[in-house]
Write a protein that holds these residues in place. Structure first.
Motif, PDB file in Angstrom:
ATOM      1  N   ASP A  30      22.855  -4.365 -46.414  1.00 24.73           N
ATOM      2  CA  ASP A  30      23.817  -3.482 -45.390  1.00 24.73           C
ATOM      3  C   ASP A  30      24.194  -2.368 -46.241  1.00 24.73           C
ATOM      4  N   ASP A  31      24.715  -1.247 -45.284  1.00 23.63           N
ATOM      5  CA  ASP A  31      25.413  -0.202 -45.746  1.00 23.63           C
ATOM      6  C   ASP A  31      26.897  -0.218 -46.294  1.00 23.63           C
ATOM      7  N   SER A  32      27.164  -1.596 -46.249  1.00 23.05           N
ATOM      8  CA  SER A  32      28.616  -1.662 -46.942  1.00 23.05           C
ATOM      9  C   SER A  32      28.652  -2.301 -48.207  1.00 23.05           C
ATOM     10  N   GLY A  33      27.386  -2.662 -48.700  1.00 22.58           N
ATOM     11  CA  GLY A  33      27.021  -3.150 -50.045  1.00 22.58           C
ATOM     12  C   GLY A  33      27.120  -4.687 -50.166  1.00 22.58           C
ATOM     13  N   SER A  34      26.498  -5.381 -48.929  1.00 20.03           N
ATOM     14  CA  SER A  34      26.489  -6.656 -48.764  1.00 20.03           C
ATOM     15  C   SER A  34      25.091  -7.085 -48.920  1.00 20.03           C
ATOM     16  N   LEU A  35      24.687  -7.955 -49.792  1.00 21.18           N
ATOM     17  CA  LEU A  35      23.295  -8.631 -49.583  1.00 21.18           C
ATOM     18  C   LEU A  35      23.337  -9.975 -49.191  1.00 21.18           C
ATOM     19  N   ILE A  36      22.825 -10.161 -47.987  1.00 23.78           N
ATOM     20  CA  ILE A  36      23.117 -11.255 -47.072  1.00 23.78           C
ATOM     21  C   ILE A  36      21.715 -12.099 -47.302  1.00 23.78           C
ATOM     22  N   ILE A  37      21.822 -13.285 -47.789  1.00 22.12           N
ATOM     23  CA  ILE A  37      20.849 -14.310 -48.121  1.00 22.12           C
ATOM     24  C   ILE A  37      20.751 -15.430 -47.099  1.00 22.12           C
ATOM     25  N   ASP A  38      19.703 -15.481 -46.417  1.00 16.82           N
ATOM     26  CA  ASP A  38      19.543 -16.534 -45.172  1.00 16.82           C
ATOM     27  C   ASP A  38      18.408 -17.711 -45.560  1.00 16.82           C
ATOM     28  N   PHE A  39      18.742 -18.849 -46.146  1.00 20.02           N
ATOM     29  CA  PHE A  39      17.630 -19.694 -46.354  1.00 20.02           C
ATOM     30  C   PHE A  39      17.434 -20.709 -45.214  1.00 20.02           C
ATOM     31  N   THR A  40      16.210 -20.991 -44.629  1.00 25.93           N
ATOM     32  CA  THR A  40      16.043 -21.973 -43.728  1.00 25.93           C
ATOM     33  C   THR A  40      14.822 -22.768 -44.176  1.00 25.93           C
ATOM     34  N   ALA A  41      14.666 -24.017 -43.690  1.00 23.09           N
ATOM     35  CA  ALA A  41      13.823 -24.928 -44.046  1.00 23.09           C
ATOM     36  C   ALA A  41      13.437 -26.037 -43.065  1.00 23.09           C
ATOM     37  N   GLN A  42      12.065 -26.342 -42.937  1.00 28.13           N
ATOM     38  CA  GLN A  42      11.563 -27.348 -42.143  1.00 28.13           C
ATOM     39  C   GLN A  42      10.663 -28.173 -42.730  1.00 28.13           C
ATOM     40  N   THR A  43      10.800 -29.530 -42.227  1.00 26.81           N
ATOM     41  CA  THR A  43       9.856 -30.733 -42.812  1.00 26.81           C
ATOM     42  C   THR A  43       9.448 -31.419 -41.753  1.00 26.81           C
ATOM     43  N   ASP A  44       8.201 -32.022 -42.233  1.00 22.33           N
ATOM     44  CA  ASP A  44       7.642 -33.064 -41.358  1.00 22.33           C
ATOM     45  C   ASP A  44       7.757 -34.372 -41.636  1.00 22.33           C
ATOM     46  N   ALA A  45       8.542 -34.780 -42.570  1.00 19.08           N
ATOM     47  CA  ALA A  45       9.192 -36.177 -43.097  1.00 19.08           C
ATOM     48  C   ALA A  45      10.392 -36.050 -43.751  1.00 19.08           C
ATOM     49  N   PRO A  46      11.385 -37.132 -43.546  1.00 16.87           N
ATOM     50  CA  PRO A  46      12.546 -37.055 -44.012  1.00 16.87           C
ATOM     51  C   PRO A  46      12.612 -36.682 -45.413  1.00 16.87           C
ATOM     52  N   THR A  47      13.507 -35.700 -45.997  1.00 12.77           N
ATOM     53  CA  THR A  47      13.734 -35.215 -47.490  1.00 12.77           C
ATOM     54  C   THR A  47      15.050 -34.684 -47.582  1.00 12.77           C
ATOM     55  N   VAL A  48      15.074 -34.240 -48.790  1.00 13.47           N
ATOM     56  CA  VAL A  48      16.521 -33.594 -48.958  1.00 13.47           C
ATOM     57  C   VAL A  48      16.477 -32.273 -49.444  1.00 13.47           C
ATOM     58  N   VAL A  49      17.121 -31.378 -49.063  1.00 19.12           N
ATOM     59  CA  VAL A  49      17.148 -29.982 -49.290  1.00 19.12           C
ATOM     60  C   VAL A  49      18.490 -29.575 -49.489  1.00 19.12           C
ATOM     61  N   ASN A  50      18.408 -28.446 -50.729  1.00 22.35           N
ATOM     62  CA  ASN A  50      19.884 -27.866 -51.053  1.00 22.35           C
ATOM     63  C   ASN A  50      19.421 -26.653 -51.889  1.00 22.35           C
TER      64      ASN A  50
END
Length: 372
Positions: A167-187
């Motif tokens: 954005d114009d204030s100097g902020s780099l916003i990082i949005d992570f999203t994830a979806q799975t079809d079986a139980p797993t771990v994410v970080n």
């Protein structure tokens, strides 16, 4: 070399070629530029922050990240240079964990541990650009990746998206999203290596001041795996609550944790905990240039790594040789080894759920009264 800032008329996003992989696949770059002249270069290989150009208090621009300046550098000198880290950031002990009564075995790339997603983590994948846009005072790029079932040993087909917005204030916003079809771990997190003096600053990061709003941290064993203890920072070189110059404690070998980590390479337990909106996790100030970097996150922890394994063998932008302390990483995340340590919470993702992590790198400048 520093240059004077030339403010842009409005936020822009420019898509260009960055190089070609040995198999012929194209790697692309997208440059996001804000109205104030701050710009970020993002590369599809690793969904990587390749450059982050920010002004000092007099408007002189410098790249405040270190790393390669060519595709060949990323391929030849692997070191997590600003890449997106996954499926699991940080270390998982013995490269294994239990999930629904079975043992999941991961690739081991840090002794017997699995580090930052394993031998072929997300940092080594060439992500796909889904969209590039510039509107409403913000320039953005969205990248996607499919991680198949069994990738590095992790169960489930995982569809991952990372959206970078400047954005114009100097902020780099990082949005992570994830979806799975079986139980797993994410970080998921980003592993940018910063030096607010700019790439090639001759004093490394030792003349910079770090603040972390955390009353405790996670001590580690000889393999840099958390012991399970949450230790108070009070009276130790791990206390950054009021701000600490980075020369103050880095060589404090009387603290066994500094000796084990070859410096700081630990996860701080943020006082705020996990939050629905990103809140402050760390602040770095460089009194001489006046540059400030703030890191905000929705996650409960932040790994501070003081560049301990930069050993003079890695050559980066402008032919710079990187040595210990020439850059630092501030990686918001769930706690290391959480899949093996239930007391740390859960990193589990089930089908029908969406993993979300929002983090922000925000740059600004100090007033002259902060000169040292």
């Amino acid at each position: 070399m520093a240059s004077m800032a030339t403010p842009a008329a409005a936020a822009t996003a420019q898509r260009t070629a960055f190089g070609t992989l040995p198999d012929g696949e194209q790697v692309e770059a997208v440059t996001l530029t804000g109205e104030n002249g701050v710009s970020v270069v993002l590369v599809t290989l690793g969904a990587t922050i390749q450059a982050f150009n920010a002004p000092d208090r007099d408007g002189r621009m410098a790249d405040i990240t270190v790393g390669p300046d060519t595709l060949a550098g990323y391929l030849d000198q692997h070191n997590y240079w600003g890449q997106t880290i996954g499926r699991y950031a940080n270390r998982i002990a013995t490269g294994s964990f239990e999930l629904d009564g079975r043992t999941v075995h991961l690739t081991q790339n840090d002794g017997t541990n699995s580090l930052h997603g394993g031998t072929e983590g997300f940092d080594k994948r060439n992500w796909t650009i889904a969209s590039v846009s510039s509107d409403d005072g913000k320039a953005s790029v969205v990248m996607t990746l499919r991680s198949p079932d069994g990738d590095q040993g992790y169960p489930g087909n995982l569809d991952v998206q990372v959206a970078y917005s400047l954005d114009d204030s100097g902020s780099l916003i990082i949005d992570f999203t994830a979806q799975t079809d079986a139980p797993t771990v994410v970080n998921l997190t980003n592993h940018a290596l910063f030096n607010l003096g700019g790439n090639g600053w001759p004093y490394g990061t030792y003349d910079q001041k770090l603040s972390v709003p955390a009353s405790s941290y996670l001590p580690v064993d000889a393999d840099l795996i958390p012991t399970g203890e949450r230790r108070s920072v009070e009276g130790t070189v791990f206390d950054f609550r009021e701000g600490r110059m980075l020369y103050d404690g880095l060589r404090g070998g009387s603290d066994d944790q500094i000796a084990l980590g070859h410096g700081w390479d630990h996860n701080w337990v943020l006082d705020k905990g996990r939050t629905s909106q990103p809140q402050l996790a760390a602040r770095v100030e460089h009194p001489l240039s006046g540059r400030v970097l703030e890191v905000l996150t929705t996650e409960p922890g932040i790994q501070f790594y003081s560049g301990n394994f930069l050993d003079g063998t890695l050559i980066g932008k402008g032919g710079q040789v990187y040595r210990m302390g020439d850059a630092i990483a501030l990686e918001p995340q769930a706690f290391p080894d959480t899949p093996n340590q239930p007391a740390f919470g859960s990193a589990r993702l089930n089908p029908g759920e969406t993993y979300r992590h929002t983090m922000i790198y925000r740059v600004s400048t100090l007033d002259r009264k902060h000169d040292r």
